[in-house]
Write a protein that holds these residues in place. Sequence first.
Motif, short mmCIF file in Angstrom:
data_model
loop_
_atom_site.label_atom_id
_atom_site.label_comp_id
_atom_site.label_asym_id
_atom_site.label_seq_id
_atom_site.Cartn_x
_atom_site.Cartn_y
_atom_site.Cartn_z
N ASP A 81 0.83 -1.19 0.00
CA ASP A 81 0.00 0.00 0.00
C ASP A 81 0.88 1.25 0.00
N ASP A 145 -13.15 2.31 9.34
CA ASP A 145 -13.65 1.87 8.04
C ASP A 145 -15.10 2.31 7.90
N THR A 147 -18.11 1.19 7.11
CA THR A 147 -18.90 -0.03 6.93
C THR A 147 -20.19 0.05 7.75
N GLY A 167 -7.13 -0.26 7.04
CA GLY A 167 -6.95 -1.24 5.99
C GLY A 167 -6.24 -0.65 4.79
N GLN A 168 -6.16 -1.43 3.75
CA GLN A 168 -5.51 -0.98 2.53
C GLN A 168 -6.44 -0.11 1.70
N GLU A 169 -5.84 0.67 0.82
CA GLU A 169 -6.62 1.46 -0.12
C GLU A 169 -7.43 0.50 -0.99
N GLY A 170 -8.73 0.75 -1.09
CA GLY A 170 -9.58 -0.12 -1.90
C GLY A 170 -10.39 -1.07 -1.05
N PRO A 171 -9.81 -2.20 -0.64
CA PRO A 171 -10.60 -3.18 0.14
C PRO A 171 -10.90 -2.74 1.56
N GLY A 172 -10.14 -1.82 2.10
CA GLY A 172 -10.38 -1.38 3.47
C GLY A 172 -9.88 -2.39 4.48
N SER A 174 -9.46 -5.57 6.63
CA SER A 174 -9.75 -6.97 6.33
C SER A 174 -10.79 -7.52 7.31
N ASN A 175 -11.41 -8.62 6.93
CA ASN A 175 -12.42 -9.24 7.79
C ASN A 175 -11.82 -9.67 9.14
N SER A 195 -15.29 6.30 -0.56
CA SER A 195 -14.33 6.21 0.54
C SER A 195 -13.32 7.34 0.47
#
Length: 220
Positions: A81, A145, A147, A167-172, A174-175, A195
Amino acid sequence: MSADEPGPTEWAEHPNGVGPWLTEYGTPPPTDPRYDAELLELGDRRNVVDAYRYWTRDAIVADIDTRRHSLHVAIENFGHDSNIGTVVRTANAFAAEAVHIVGRRRWNRRGAMVTDRYQRIIHHPDVAALLEFAAASNLVVVAVDNTPGSVPIETAELPRACLLLFGQEGPGVSNDARDGAEMTVSIAQFGSTRSINAGVAAGIAMHAWIRRHADLGTAW
């Protein structure tokens, strides 16, 4: 740190900073051990506040260590990232206790503008290791995030002993990180974008913690 230490300079080739001590002040240079002899002789072009001009890197780190906040910051790095450098630079500005890199050990340092030399950085191979560290250190993990079910950071009570997790750019986030966090906060948005850039979001969240817990009288 010596004046000719290899690697990028904070200000690239721009002539910022100060020149040799004798040229700047017209007096003999100080003999205090916190000062770097080469910087006193050649000048200090680093990206540091005036109070740290001519100081050695070790002396700067030692002084910041006496004033670091209980705030920790973590960012997932499963795909190199590019925002991590920005997060490190902002964490340094706010004297965060540590920045935690989760996933890949290597990261793009360009955005840090050399502030990583003054900031404690800890690597964790995965989210489980980060959460184990947080539990052992009595840190409340707060995921940031946008969400469903998240609490607006504008009204949330961020704990003093806090680890803000990004989180990372894009996916945010992680679960695994979201499931392991004790709470998730979001940043209010009013435009069309889904975002906010991860580096920008980290700065907003860190400043929210600073407004709540820092002694502003100690700021530069």
